[in-house]
Design an enzyme around this catalytic site. Structure first.
Site, mmCIF file in Angstrom:
data_model
loop_
_atom_site.group_PDB
_atom_site.id
_atom_site.type_symbol
_atom_site.label_atom_id
_atom_site.label_comp_id
_atom_site.label_asym_id
_atom_site.label_seq_id
_atom_site.Cartn_x
_atom_site.Cartn_y
_atom_site.Cartn_z
ATOM 1 N N ARG A 85 0.810 -1.223 0.000
ATOM 2 C CA ARG A 85 0.000 0.000 0.000
ATOM 3 C C ARG A 85 0.844 1.274 0.000
ATOM 4 O O ARG A 85 1.911 1.312 0.603
ATOM 5 C CB ARG A 85 -0.931 0.002 1.216
ATOM 6 C CG ARG A 85 -1.964 -1.108 1.197
ATOM 7 C CD ARG A 85 -2.795 -1.115 2.474
ATOM 8 N NE ARG A 85 -3.855 -2.122 2.394
ATOM 9 C CZ ARG A 85 -3.700 -3.405 2.742
ATOM 10 N NH1 ARG A 85 -2.521 -3.815 3.210
ATOM 11 N NH2 ARG A 85 -4.692 -4.252 2.635
ATOM 12 N N HIS A 110 -0.887 -2.576 -4.556
ATOM 13 C CA HIS A 110 -0.352 -3.526 -5.535
ATOM 14 C C HIS A 110 -0.380 -3.013 -6.970
ATOM 15 O O HIS A 110 -0.686 -3.760 -7.911
ATOM 16 C CB HIS A 110 -1.107 -4.849 -5.448
ATOM 17 C CG HIS A 110 -0.816 -5.656 -4.217
ATOM 18 N ND1 HIS A 110 0.354 -5.553 -3.511
ATOM 19 C CD2 HIS A 110 -1.563 -6.603 -3.576
ATOM 20 C CE1 HIS A 110 0.328 -6.395 -2.480
ATOM 21 N NE2 HIS A 110 -0.819 -7.035 -2.494
ATOM 22 N N HIS A 185 3.109 -12.970 -5.556
ATOM 23 C CA HIS A 185 2.036 -13.062 -4.562
ATOM 24 C C HIS A 185 1.479 -14.485 -4.460
ATOM 25 O O HIS A 185 0.268 -14.676 -4.341
ATOM 26 C CB HIS A 185 0.927 -12.077 -4.923
ATOM 27 C CG HIS A 185 0.149 -11.557 -3.758
ATOM 28 N ND1 HIS A 185 -0.679 -12.349 -2.982
ATOM 29 C CD2 HIS A 185 0.078 -10.313 -3.219
ATOM 30 C CE1 HIS A 185 -1.245 -11.620 -2.037
ATOM 31 N NE2 HIS A 185 -0.790 -10.375 -2.152
ATOM 32 N N SER A 186 2.353 -15.476 -4.469
ATOM 33 C CA SER A 186 1.899 -16.857 -4.315
ATOM 34 C C SER A 186 1.470 -17.140 -2.881
ATOM 35 O O SER A 186 2.039 -16.613 -1.925
ATOM 36 C CB SER A 186 3.016 -17.832 -4.711
ATOM 37 O OG SER A 186 3.208 -17.849 -6.101
ATOM 38 N N TYR A 187 0.451 -18.001 -2.771
ATOM 39 C CA TYR A 187 -0.045 -18.480 -1.481
ATOM 40 C C TYR A 187 0.366 -19.947 -1.340
ATOM 41 O O TYR A 187 0.195 -20.728 -2.276
ATOM 42 C CB TYR A 187 -1.567 -18.418 -1.422
ATOM 43 C CG TYR A 187 -2.194 -17.058 -1.362
ATOM 44 C CD1 TYR A 187 -2.913 -16.664 -0.233
ATOM 45 C CD2 TYR A 187 -2.130 -16.179 -2.439
ATOM 46 C CE1 TYR A 187 -3.548 -15.429 -0.184
ATOM 47 C CE2 TYR A 187 -2.756 -14.946 -2.395
ATOM 48 C CZ TYR A 187 -3.461 -14.577 -1.265
ATOM 49 O OH TYR A 187 -4.091 -13.348 -1.220
ATOM 50 N N ASP A 250 -0.826 -9.702 8.726
ATOM 51 C CA ASP A 250 -0.618 -8.916 7.517
ATOM 52 C C ASP A 250 0.487 -7.928 7.868
ATOM 53 O O ASP A 250 0.307 -6.716 7.829
ATOM 54 C CB ASP A 250 -1.901 -8.204 7.110
ATOM 55 C CG ASP A 250 -1.821 -7.606 5.704
ATOM 56 O OD1 ASP A 250 -0.857 -7.922 4.975
ATOM 57 O OD2 ASP A 250 -2.715 -6.821 5.339
ATOM 58 N N GLU A 314 5.556 -12.210 0.827
ATOM 59 C CA GLU A 314 5.777 -11.177 -0.186
ATOM 60 C C GLU A 314 7.041 -10.392 0.160
ATOM 61 O O GLU A 314 7.016 -9.470 0.960
ATOM 62 C CB GLU A 314 4.572 -10.247 -0.261
ATOM 63 C CG GLU A 314 3.257 -10.949 -0.542
ATOM 64 C CD GLU A 314 2.070 -10.061 -0.216
ATOM 65 O OE1 GLU A 314 2.049 -8.897 -0.690
ATOM 66 O OE2 GLU A 314 1.169 -10.507 0.516
#
Length: 349
Positions: A85, A110, A185-187, A250, A314
């Site tokens: 952000r 992003h 941005h892989s989970y 986060d 990230e």
């Protein structure tokens, strides 16, 4: 080592391709040129059984479903021009104020509504060698795209080797001073989505994280992890930490600012035996535990996504870096290329 290219679908009249990298140990990584997006990572468990360990879909339609667009989880995308952000979508650089697209409660997130994860990249090279395979993709971001100054040329290279390392390298050049902060941005879920992430052991080598405002945007403060749920320095189960958090993690964890490669985090899932290390040149990592991921999303094979079903690592420059005076290398200048590298190393325990 193997490579393969297939059709991933179409966006209007544009064909989207899927590139597959696989090594001799059963690790397979699939990357679409839409968003330079990692759509799939398959790794074997301790018994040799291969499963998906990242969120994604089997064709482009999944990324345009109503549920996906409303939730906007950025599954596997290459995020830019700036990851995370920027406060109020504004910053001042070289005496000029810039206003970016606001797409997150008045903030810029992003890269905006048409960030790099929503562009079709050009596949430049697809190389197979004896011990590694690699894919290089490029993208041009024109001056004032989403409000950012400068024409920027970006190159992202994905390399898979027989050490079971997925190496992601980023390079970018600009003709004007501009913020650049790229990440993937892989989970991940090392259980293969058999369960939530609660039974993952988490280790993060950081003693502090950036303090966010009421919308999660850092304004310059730092918080020690000592005595807090965010303290993962000695390693602990996710469940132990999540039980103390209302909406999970986060947080942007801080590392050394020397931009040298170092191991910053490790994850283990005892039942499957899968484990993963994260190494990076970046000064921090936004660690997201997936609280807000919609349970309406699932892979075509039945893998169910949703709250706490996967986490993100990230690695990138400080969030809100154009507005933070101590943010290291938050601005990229002409003649001083942006470089970054992150490694995800997969193994069994």
């Amino acid at each position: 080592m193997k490579t393969n290219k297939t059709n991933f679908g179409t966006i209007e009249n544009d064909v989207v391709s899927l590139y597959e990298l696989s090594n001799e140990n059963g690790v397979v990584v699939k990357i679409a040129d839409y968003g330079a997006t990692i759509t799939s990572i398959l790794t074997p468990d301790a018994r040799g059984n291969s499963r998906e360990i990242t969120c994604g879909f089997e064709n482009i339609d999944g990324y345009f479903s109503k549920a996906y667009k409303e939730n906007a989880p950025y599954f596997g995308g290459t995020v830019g021009r700036c990851a995370s952000r920027i406060h109020d979508g504004k910053f001042t650089l070289e005496g000029q104020e810039y206003t970016l697209v606001g797409n997150d409660r008045g903030n810029h997130l992003h890269g905006g509504t048409q960030g790099f994860d929503r562009r079709i990249w050009k596949a430049e090279e697809f190389i197979k060698k004896d011990t590694e395979v690699s894919l290089t993709m490029t993208l041009h971001s024109p001056d004032m795209e989403e409000g950012y100054p400068g024409n920027v040329n970006v190159k992202t290279t994905f390399t898979l080797n027989n050490e079971n390392e997925l190496i992601i390298s980023y390079d970018a050049e600009t003709d004007k001073a501009t913020p650049i902060s790229l990440t993937n941005h892989s989970y991940f879920n090392l259980s293969g989505f058999e369960e939530t992430v609660h039974n993952h052991k988490v280790t993060i080598h950081s003693d502090a994280f950036l303090e966010g405002d009421d919308k999660g945007v850092p304004q310059g403060g730092k918080v020690s992890v000592a005595g807090r749920p965010e303290d993962f320095r000695q390693g602990k189960l996710f469940s132990e930490a999540l039980d103390q958090m209302e909406t999970g993690f986060d947080n942007y964890f801080l590392f050394d600012k020397n931009f040298q490669m170092k191991k910053v985090a490790s994850f283990e899932h005892a039942d499957s035996g899968r484990a993963m290390d994260v190494l990076t040149t970046e000064p921090g990592m936004l660690f997201y535990s997936g609280y807000f991921t919609s349970d309406l999303l699932k892979r075509e094979n039945g893998d169910q996504y949703g709250r706490y079903k996967a986490f993100c690592c990230e690695t990138h420059r400080y969030p809100n870096s154009p507005n933070l005076k101590d943010a290291p290398k938050g601005i990229t200048h002409p003649g001083e290329p942006y470089t970054s590298k992150t490694i995800f190393k997969f193994y069994t325990i």
